[in-house]
Every structure is written in C-alpha cells, then in structure tokens.
Design an enzyme around this catalytic site. Sequence first.
Site, PDB file in Angstrom:
ATOM      1  N   LEU A   9    -102.937  53.033   2.742  1.00 55.07           N
ATOM      2  CA  LEU A   9    -102.488  51.960   3.629  1.00 55.07           C
ATOM      3  C   LEU A   9    -103.678  51.059   3.936  1.00 55.07           C
ATOM      4  O   LEU A   9    -104.819  51.519   4.001  1.00 55.07           O
ATOM      5  CB  LEU A   9    -101.934  52.536   4.936  1.00 55.07           C
ATOM      6  N   ASP A  10    -103.389  49.775   4.140  1.00 53.57           N
ATOM      7  CA  ASP A  10    -104.443  48.873   4.591  1.00 53.57           C
ATOM      8  C   ASP A  10    -104.993  49.365   5.927  1.00 53.57           C
ATOM      9  O   ASP A  10    -104.265  50.010   6.707  1.00 53.57           O
ATOM     10  CB  ASP A  10    -103.900  47.451   4.760  1.00 53.57           C
ATOM     11  N   PRO A  11    -106.266  49.074   6.245  1.00 49.68           N
ATOM     12  CA  PRO A  11    -106.859  49.579   7.492  1.00 49.68           C
ATOM     13  C   PRO A  11    -106.073  49.229   8.754  1.00 49.68           C
ATOM     14  O   PRO A  11    -106.038  50.034   9.696  1.00 49.68           O
ATOM     15  CB  PRO A  11    -108.243  48.912   7.502  1.00 49.68           C
ATOM     16  N   ALA A  13    -102.831  48.829   8.948  1.00 52.01           N
ATOM     17  CA  ALA A  13    -101.447  49.289   8.840  1.00 52.01           C
ATOM     18  C   ALA A  13    -101.288  50.720   9.348  1.00 52.01           C
ATOM     19  O   ALA A  13    -102.240  51.489   9.433  1.00 52.01           O
ATOM     20  CB  ALA A  13    -100.970  49.187   7.395  1.00 52.01           C
ATOM     21  N   ARG A 136     -98.790  41.920   2.686  1.00 54.63           N
ATOM     22  CA  ARG A 136     -99.469  40.821   3.390  1.00 54.63           C
ATOM     23  C   ARG A 136     -99.526  39.560   2.538  1.00 54.63           C
ATOM     24  O   ARG A 136     -99.559  38.436   3.068  1.00 54.63           O
ATOM     25  CB  ARG A 136    -100.854  41.228   3.869  1.00 54.63           C
TER      26      ARG A 136
END
Length: 235
Positions: A9-11, A13, A136
Amino acid sequence: MKVGHAGTLDPFATGLLLVLVGSATRVQRFFMALPKTYRAVARLGWVSDTGDRDGELAHTGRVPEELHLPVGELMQRPPAYSAVKVGGERLYKKARRGEAVEAAPRPVTVYRFEELWREGERVGLEIECSSGTYVRQLVADLGDAYCEELERTAIGSFSLSDADESRVVPLNAALSFLPEQEIDEEEARRVSHGMAAPLEVAGAAVRLVHSDSLIAIAEPDGQLLKPKIVFQSDS
C-alpha cells in the site's frame, strides 16, 4: 519460515493486506493478480506532485460540476512518485532529484468506478480495478484533483471486513479462486514427484487436491496437467 505479502500500500493508504507465510509465498503471483477494491476521497480544485496528500499541494480552484469516471481497459502512465523502474532505477528516486522522467503507459482495467458522495471540494469514490492500477493516478486524471484518503477494502474475495491479524487461512481454501481437480491417492503420489495428471478441469492454473490436501498447482500441457508448484501433503 518465509513471509511475504500480496501487494503493498502507498504510505498514506490504509486497508487490507494479505500476509503470506511459508509455502504460501510460493504462490504469491496468483494472489498478486487478484483485482483490488478501494474507497478513496478525492479533493477537487487542488493538485499534488505525488498525486496524494503527502506531496506539494497547489490550489487551482477549478472544480468540475460532473466527473467522468472511466471504466474498461485503459492505458495508464505510472505516476512520477512510484516504485516502477526506468533505466534500472525507481521513478520516485529520480523524481526526488528533480528529474522529469516518464514511464511508458501500460494497460490496466477498471471494472467499476463509482461516485459515492460529494461535499464541496471533496468526493467519495469506490474503484474496483486490476492489479497494478494506480488509484491516485486515476484520481489525478479526473482533472485538478488529488487522492486525500485511500483505503483498500478487498483483494479478490478477501474483504477488509473479514480481516483479522490472528486469522490463518489454509492455503487450499485461500486459493479457492483457482479451479480444483480432485485426484486419487496414486495420482497424488505421482504428482508429488512431478509427474503429470490427466486433464479433467479447464483453467490456466488448476489446484490438484487429494482428500482436502493441496498437492500441487498445475498448468495444462495438451491433455495433461503438469505440476508447476508441488506442496507437502499437509498444505
């Protein structure tokens, strides 16, 4: 014991993460390929150089009355701040040095893209998409917008609502999205030694199971199923 996962996951998220333990790490690619579902909050009238709230934000004030939410097969260019490699180096490292480098567009599929609610410059979205899709970037492509919140709610049939860090799912059950072919004891013995089984069930990858034990993941080869990943009998 080896430990892995089925997609980071993105930081900024939150949400569901599948943790793979032991022999499950050998079938990581099957879990990685599952479609993902996300809930996002987009902030309209703003842009971010990273596409999320952690980047440098700029207010434009341009808020569209209606959003075009594309579905189907798309060609998506990975964002500058991503882990995609160009010239052997992660894009985000180049971006942090101020280098303007673009990755080549690649095909992704958006199965569902829905607007859930809207309040002023913020809009709630739900997206179901193929593996490798940058949500995103989908948000940024709506116009002047960035992804303010992002939560992964599902990976295939695995749901965030069922998540429990202490829950261990048997590997055969976890792979139930793959077709199953039951084999007898003699076939199980042969398959465990790398020998093929008769093809009875169609599929790009098939679980070969004996007495509820996962013996192997096999792929079709003519009229046979050739084992590609063989497990211990207690899988």
